[in-house]
Design a protein around this motif. Structure first.
Motif, PDB file in Angstrom:
ATOM      1  N   ALA A 183       0.836  -1.205   0.000  1.00  7.62           N
ATOM      2  CA  ALA A 183       0.000   0.000   0.000  1.00  7.62           C
ATOM      3  C   ALA A 183       0.871   1.255   0.000  1.00  7.62           C
ATOM      4  N   PHE A 184       2.037   1.161   0.660  1.00  6.53           N
ATOM      5  CA  PHE A 184       2.919   2.333   0.778  1.00  6.53           C
ATOM      6  C   PHE A 184       3.404   2.823  -0.579  1.00  6.53           C
ATOM      7  N   VAL A 185       3.717   1.885  -1.477  1.00  5.49           N
ATOM      8  CA  VAL A 185       4.312   2.288  -2.760  1.00  5.49           C
ATOM      9  C   VAL A 185       3.253   2.720  -3.780  1.00  5.49           C
ATOM     10  N   GLU A 186       1.972   2.575  -3.414  1.00  2.00           N
ATOM     11  CA  GLU A 186       0.899   2.965  -4.342  1.00  2.00           C
ATOM     12  C   GLU A 186       0.699   4.483  -4.336  1.00  2.00           C
ATOM     13  N   GLY A 187       0.027   4.943  -5.385  1.00  2.00           N
ATOM     14  CA  GLY A 187      -0.411   6.343  -5.428  1.00  2.00           C
ATOM     15  C   GLY A 187       0.712   7.352  -5.549  1.00  2.00           C
ATOM     16  N   GLY A 188       1.858   6.907  -6.047  1.00  2.00           N
ATOM     17  CA  GLY A 188       2.950   7.860  -6.290  1.00  2.00           C
ATOM     18  C   GLY A 188       3.705   8.295  -5.062  1.00  2.00           C
ATOM     19  N   ARG A 189       3.533   7.574  -3.933  1.00  2.00           N
ATOM     20  CA  ARG A 189       4.186   8.025  -2.709  1.00  2.00           C
ATOM     21  C   ARG A 189       5.703   8.024  -2.829  1.00  2.00           C
ATOM     22  N   ILE A 190       6.280   7.048  -3.579  1.00  2.00           N
ATOM     23  CA  ILE A 190       7.748   6.994  -3.687  1.00  2.00           C
ATOM     24  C   ILE A 190       8.261   7.664  -4.968  1.00  2.00           C
ATOM     25  N   GLY A 191       7.353   8.347  -5.671  1.00  2.00           N
ATOM     26  CA  GLY A 191       7.766   9.065  -6.880  1.00  2.00           C
ATOM     27  C   GLY A 191       8.137  10.509  -6.573  1.00  2.00           C
ATOM     28  N   LEU A 192       8.772  11.173  -7.535  1.00  2.00           N
ATOM     29  CA  LEU A 192       9.063  12.593  -7.399  1.00  2.00           C
ATOM     30  C   LEU A 192       7.757  13.331  -7.165  1.00  2.00           C
TER      31      LEU A 192
END
Lengths: 385, 135
Positions: A305-314
């Motif tokens: 769930a953490f890596v979803e929705g652009g959380r780890i993107g610029l």
């Protein structure tokens, strides 16, 4: 005087090559040394600590490297704990500088893994000594080792292939902003899921690329770095750890990052919430996911769930690997040096279109070996000046 | 799917009892005489308390799949021809987890938690390699 805050990364250089059939590993290291020393305004004669690890360097590789560069340093460190080695070298260099055993540490890596056609992920038949005999009859590949972790993670927590795929998509998006990255065409979650399965549940696009490349890091005291060419990047905390099969009961989801990051955070006085940008070893999508959990950015099982929705993107809450990581920028066999280089450059604010705006605190975490069998981890916490 | 043509195990004096056990169709584990800890892989001393008082015993050979992967690509000779094959950790009833293969069923029939029992490749003189099949 504490070590935290008194050691600086003064110079860095990422070799631009991704394909160098005409160069030796040592040549790439030499050219990278030149680049990092020019970056900070020091000369080769200033170097009195030499650190290196490589895949083809042999047991005395750092001695061969000293000869190649005609160096006579007073501190040598050839620690090889896999791809995390160079992150650990920063840790070791900090200790040596702090103790007065050297003043200017040069950390080097160079590799022609791609042009030598090394089948790093899927080539292993294994050795034939007493230790290897417990592994080699079974067809363990590097990809397979990580697939064992991914399958278990999916079983325990319901992590979905789409969530792993989003990591690959994010790294590719970052790489599209990095002119030096090897793979720059954007991909979709469907592209990842439709790429062929290498070792279930990992697809081709869940795996890092194989490239040539290398880099260099110059570490010195914060005091000495004050007068050098570039803004200082200060070391605030560091730690190392190892995880293995113990005496037969490996917990594949608790990795070395747990222990190494706990020490690094404690030493730094910083928390996960303080981190503006992270450089985390992404040999496979699952590597990044379980590392985020073990670094404490989310709870065990929440990585999907953490890596979803652009959380780890610029532009997200925790941008990870703005350079595109090993999944898309470069992976010449051992990638730890690039984690340190990218984090340092982000904290100096010089990354152009992929710059994390106002980044002040950076986390680096390298993994070496394979998560499914035995691996090392090394964590650094860094701040801009 | 072809049988995996794998490197033969090399047994030294620390590991010989294990591989010879496999040759008899048995999984042999170690127990520490001082602290009672069961360990695998075999070694000359107890990794928990460093005692040299190590005894061997025959395990049940039963366990369950802890995790697995269906390998579709391995470019190494002997394994390339055997793809797809199942690489797995099997958790034995006695505790230790063994890296192994699951054989004797379709790769897509394997699941985590599946009960399995040891199955040995044809012994090569004294030694054999343990794999597992559905119980």
């Amino acid at each position: 005087m504490t070590l935290s805050g008194n050691i600086a990364i003064a110079g860095v250089y990422e070799h631009p090559t991704r394909w160098a059939p005409d160069k030796s590993d040592y040549q790439i290291m030499g050219e990278s040394a030149r680049g990092a020393l020019e970056d900070c305004g020091l000369g080769i004669d200033d170097v009195d600590g030499l650190f290196a690890a490589g895949m083809g360097m042999g047991v005395m590789g750092v001695v061969t490297l000293a000869e190649y560069l005609d160096l006579k340093p007073r501190y040598l460190d050839g620690t090889n704990i896999g791809g995390s080695s160079f992150v650990a070298h920063v840790n070791h260099a900090a200790g040596a500088i702090h103790a007065g055993l050297c003043d200017v540490a040069l950390i080097l890596y160079g590799s022609t893994a791609a042009s030598q056609a090394m089948a790093i992920g899927t080539g292993g038949r294994g050795g034939q000594d007493a230790h290897a005999s417990f592994i080699s009859p079974y067809g363990l590949t590097t990809v397979g080792s990580y697939a064992l972790v991914a399958q278990r993670h999916m079983h325990e927590y319901g992590t979905r292939p789409e969530q792993l795929a989003e990591i690959a998509v994010t790294m590719r998006k970052h790489a599209s902003l990095n002119p030096a990255a090897k793979m720059r065409n954007e991909i979709s979650v469907a592209d990842v899921l439709e790429s062929r399965v290498i070792s279930d549940p990992l697809h081709l696009l869940d795996c890092c690329i194989i490239s040539d490349g290398g880099g260099a890091i110059v570490v010195t005291s914060a005091e000495r770095a004050r007068d050098l060419a570039k803004p200082r990047v200060l070391l605030r905390g560091c730690g190392e750890a190892v995880c293995h099969q113990e005496t037969g009961a490996p917990d594949l989801l608790t990795i070395a990052a747990r222990q190494s990051s706990e020490q690094a955070f404690r030493m730094s006085g910083l928390t996960q919430d303080d981190v503006d940008v992270a450089a985390i070893y992404d040999s496979f999508t699952i590597t990044l996911l379980v590392t985020l959990e073990n670094l404490g950015f989310c709870k065990p099982g929440e990585g999907g769930a953490f890596v979803e929705g652009g959380r780890i993107g610029l532009g997200g809450a925790l941008p990870v690997n703005p350079d595109g990581g090993g999944l898309s920028s470069n992976h010449p066999g051992m990638r730890g040096i690039f984690l340190v280089i990218e984090a340092a450059r982000q904290l100096r604010g010089e990354c152009g279109p992929r710059q994390v705006e106002g980044a002040q605190v950076g986390l680096v975490h390298g993994t070496g070996g394979t998560l499914g069998v035995a691996h090392s981890g090394a964590t650094l916490l860094l701040t801009g000046d | 799917m072809a049988e995996i043509e794998h490197p033969k195990p090399f047994a030294d004096w620390e590991t010989r009892a294990y591989w010879e056990g496999c040759g008899r169709g048995e999984i042999v584990l170690q127990r520490c005489g001082a602290c009672s800890k069961v360990q695998h892989r075999p070694r000359a001393l107890c990794a928990s308390c460093l005692s040299g008082d190590i005894e061997h015993f025959v395990a049940s050979g039963r366990g369950q799949v802890y995790t697995f992967t269906v390998t579709l690509q391995n470019n190494a000779p002997g394994f390339r021809e055997a793809c797809p094959y199942v690489l797995a950790y099997v958790e034995l009833e006695e505790g230790p987890r063994l890296l192994t293969n699951v054989v004797g069923c379709a790769p897509d029939a394997v699941s985590i938690g599946m009960p399995v029992v040891a199955d040995f490749t044809a012994p090569d003189r004294d030694l054999a390699v343990p794999r597992f099949r559905p119980a």
